[in-house]
Motif scaffolding. Structure first.
Motif, PDB file in Angstrom:
ATOM      1  N   LEU A  85       0.833  -1.199   0.000  1.00 24.32           N
ATOM      2  CA  LEU A  85       0.000   0.000   0.000  1.00 24.32           C
ATOM      3  C   LEU A  85       0.870   1.253   0.000  1.00 24.32           C
ATOM      4  O   LEU A  85       1.603   1.507   0.955  1.00 24.32           O
ATOM      5  N   TYR A  86       0.791   2.034  -1.065  1.00 29.00           N
ATOM      6  CA  TYR A  86       1.572   3.256  -1.202  1.00 29.00           C
ATOM      7  C   TYR A  86       0.655   4.472  -1.190  1.00 29.00           C
ATOM      8  O   TYR A  86      -0.414   4.456  -1.818  1.00 29.00           O
ATOM      9  N   SER A  87       1.081   5.516  -0.495  1.00 30.55           N
ATOM     10  CA  SER A  87       0.328   6.766  -0.490  1.00 30.55           C
ATOM     11  C   SER A  87       1.275   7.917  -0.181  1.00 30.55           C
ATOM     12  O   SER A  87       2.416   7.707   0.229  1.00 30.55           O
ATOM     13  N   ASN A  88       0.790   9.121  -0.368  1.00 29.29           N
ATOM     14  CA  ASN A  88       1.556  10.317  -0.071  1.00 29.29           C
ATOM     15  C   ASN A  88       1.208  10.742   1.356  1.00 29.29           C
ATOM     16  O   ASN A  88       0.066  11.120   1.627  1.00 29.29           O
ATOM     17  N   PRO A  89       2.163  10.700   2.282  1.00 28.03           N
ATOM     18  CA  PRO A  89       1.874  11.077   3.662  1.00 28.03           C
ATOM     19  C   PRO A  89       1.288  12.479   3.805  1.00 28.03           C
ATOM     20  O   PRO A  89       0.539  12.747   4.744  1.00 28.03           O
ATOM     21  N   ALA A  90       1.594  13.370   2.880  1.00 34.12           N
ATOM     22  CA  ALA A  90       1.046  14.724   2.935  1.00 34.12           C
ATOM     23  C   ALA A  90      -0.479  14.714   2.844  1.00 34.12           C
ATOM     24  O   ALA A  90      -1.141  15.609   3.371  1.00 34.12           O
ATOM     25  N   ASP A  91      -1.039  13.696   2.197  1.00 35.82           N
ATOM     26  CA  ASP A  91      -2.494  13.595   2.076  1.00 35.82           C
ATOM     27  C   ASP A  91      -3.168  13.332   3.420  1.00 35.82           C
ATOM     28  O   ASP A  91      -4.381  13.487   3.550  1.00 35.82           O
ATOM     29  N   PHE A  92      -2.393  12.914   4.415  1.00 37.93           N
ATOM     30  CA  PHE A  92      -2.957  12.573   5.717  1.00 37.93           C
ATOM     31  C   PHE A  92      -2.536  13.551   6.808  1.00 37.93           C
ATOM     32  O   PHE A  92      -2.908  13.390   7.969  1.00 37.93           O
ATOM     33  N   ALA A  93      -1.772  14.562   6.459  1.00 44.04           N
ATOM     34  CA  ALA A  93      -1.195  15.474   7.443  1.00 44.04           C
ATOM     35  C   ALA A  93      -2.248  16.224   8.258  1.00 44.04           C
ATOM     36  O   ALA A  93      -2.020  16.530   9.425  1.00 44.04           O
ATOM     37  N   ASP A  94      -3.376  16.506   7.659  1.00 48.62           N
ATOM     38  CA  ASP A  94      -4.387  17.311   8.342  1.00 48.62           C
ATOM     39  C   ASP A  94      -5.530  16.491   8.947  1.00 48.62           C
ATOM     40  O   ASP A  94      -6.534  17.058   9.363  1.00 48.62           O
ATOM     41  N   LEU A  95      -5.378  15.172   8.985  1.00 50.02           N
ATOM     42  CA  LEU A  95      -6.454  14.351   9.553  1.00 50.02           C
ATOM     43  C   LEU A  95      -6.536  14.550  11.059  1.00 50.02           C
ATOM     44  O   LEU A  95      -5.523  14.571  11.759  1.00 50.02           O
ATOM     45  N   THR A  96      -7.741  14.681  11.535  1.00 50.27           N
ATOM     46  CA  THR A  96      -7.989  14.830  12.972  1.00 50.27           C
ATOM     47  C   THR A  96      -8.049  13.442  13.612  1.00 50.27           C
ATOM     48  O   THR A  96      -8.163  12.431  12.896  1.00 50.27           O
ATOM     49  N   PRO A  97      -8.013  13.366  14.934  1.00 51.42           N
ATOM     50  CA  PRO A  97      -8.182  12.065  15.588  1.00 51.42           C
ATOM     51  C   PRO A  97      -9.500  11.385  15.188  1.00 51.42           C
ATOM     52  O   PRO A  97      -9.546  10.164  15.046  1.00 51.42           O
ATOM     53  N   GLU A  98     -10.528  12.173  14.972  1.00 52.72           N
ATOM     54  CA  GLU A  98     -11.813  11.608  14.525  1.00 52.72           C
ATOM     55  C   GLU A  98     -11.690  11.021  13.122  1.00 52.72           C
ATOM     56  O   GLU A  98     -12.251   9.964  12.824  1.00 52.72           O
ATOM     57  N   ASP A  99     -10.952  11.721  12.244  1.00 57.83           N
ATOM     58  CA  ASP A  99     -10.725  11.206  10.891  1.00 57.83           C
ATOM     59  C   ASP A  99      -9.970   9.883  10.948  1.00 57.83           C
ATOM     60  O   ASP A  99     -10.285   8.943  10.208  1.00 57.83           O
ATOM     61  N   TRP A 100      -8.942   9.811  11.812  1.00 56.60           N
ATOM     62  CA  TRP A 100      -8.169   8.574  11.948  1.00 56.60           C
ATOM     63  C   TRP A 100      -9.048   7.448  12.464  1.00 56.60           C
ATOM     64  O   TRP A 100      -8.924   6.301  12.024  1.00 56.60           O
ATOM     65  N   ALA A 101      -9.931   7.753  13.384  1.00 56.61           N
ATOM     66  CA  ALA A 101     -10.841   6.730  13.914  1.00 56.61           C
ATOM     67  C   ALA A 101     -11.730   6.184  12.799  1.00 56.61           C
ATOM     68  O   ALA A 101     -11.968   4.969  12.714  1.00 56.61           O
ATOM     69  N   LYS A 102     -12.201   7.063  11.923  1.00 50.24           N
ATOM     70  CA  LYS A 102     -13.024   6.620  10.785  1.00 50.24           C
ATOM     71  C   LYS A 102     -12.214   5.734   9.839  1.00 50.24           C
ATOM     72  O   LYS A 102     -12.713   4.731   9.334  1.00 50.24           O
ATOM     73  N   GLU A 103     -10.952   6.136   9.575  1.00 51.74           N
ATOM     74  CA  GLU A 103     -10.081   5.322   8.717  1.00 51.74           C
ATOM     75  C   GLU A 103      -9.902   3.923   9.307  1.00 51.74           C
ATOM     76  O   GLU A 103      -9.974   2.922   8.598  1.00 51.74           O
ATOM     77  N   LYS A 104      -9.672   3.859  10.600  1.00 51.16           N
ATOM     78  CA  LYS A 104      -9.491   2.564  11.261  1.00 51.16           C
ATOM     79  C   LYS A 104     -10.750   1.712  11.150  1.00 51.16           C
ATOM     80  O   LYS A 104     -10.675   0.498  10.957  1.00 51.16           O
TER      81      LYS A 104
END
Length: 117
Positions: A7-26
């Protein structure tokens, strides 16, 4: 046949994710893992720390060299993997299309070569 999704992605695309956004991703990834398990094709997965935390080693030419950071500097980095066991590449592609990483990055699909040598 065992396939690994890199799985490859650009880390910059995730720089502004909030803890709530990360919870949704999980949650999204948890559902995908559950689907793989329910289908009986799940082998393994892992989510990696950022590439800048990597250490690279080589013994090429008989000399040990250790480098902090990734081997290559790129915008897209390896962020994790899934290993699945399915009958063929078409089945692997079908599962890769369902992987959440496909929506914001690229998935490299490789067949296992362990039995080839």
């Amino acid at each position: 046949m065992r396939y690994t999704f890199l799985l490859y992605s650009n880390p910059a695309d995730f720089a502004d994710l909030t803890p709530e956004d990360w919870a949704k991703e999980k949650e999204v990834y948890g559902a995908y893992i559950g689907a793989l398990q329910e289908a009986g094709v799940f082998v393994d997965t892992d989510w990696l720390h950022p590439a800048e935390t990597a250490t690279t080693i080589t013994l090429k030419d008989g000399e040990k060299r250790v480098q902090d950071g990734p081997f290559a500097e790129t915008k897209e980095t390896l962020g994790g993997f899934f290993a699945i066991d399915v009958p063929d590449l078409d089945a692997a592609l079908a599962w890769a299309e369902k992987c959440p990483a496909a929506k914001h990055g690229k998935i490299e699909i490789r067949a296992s070569a362990m039995g080839d040598y």
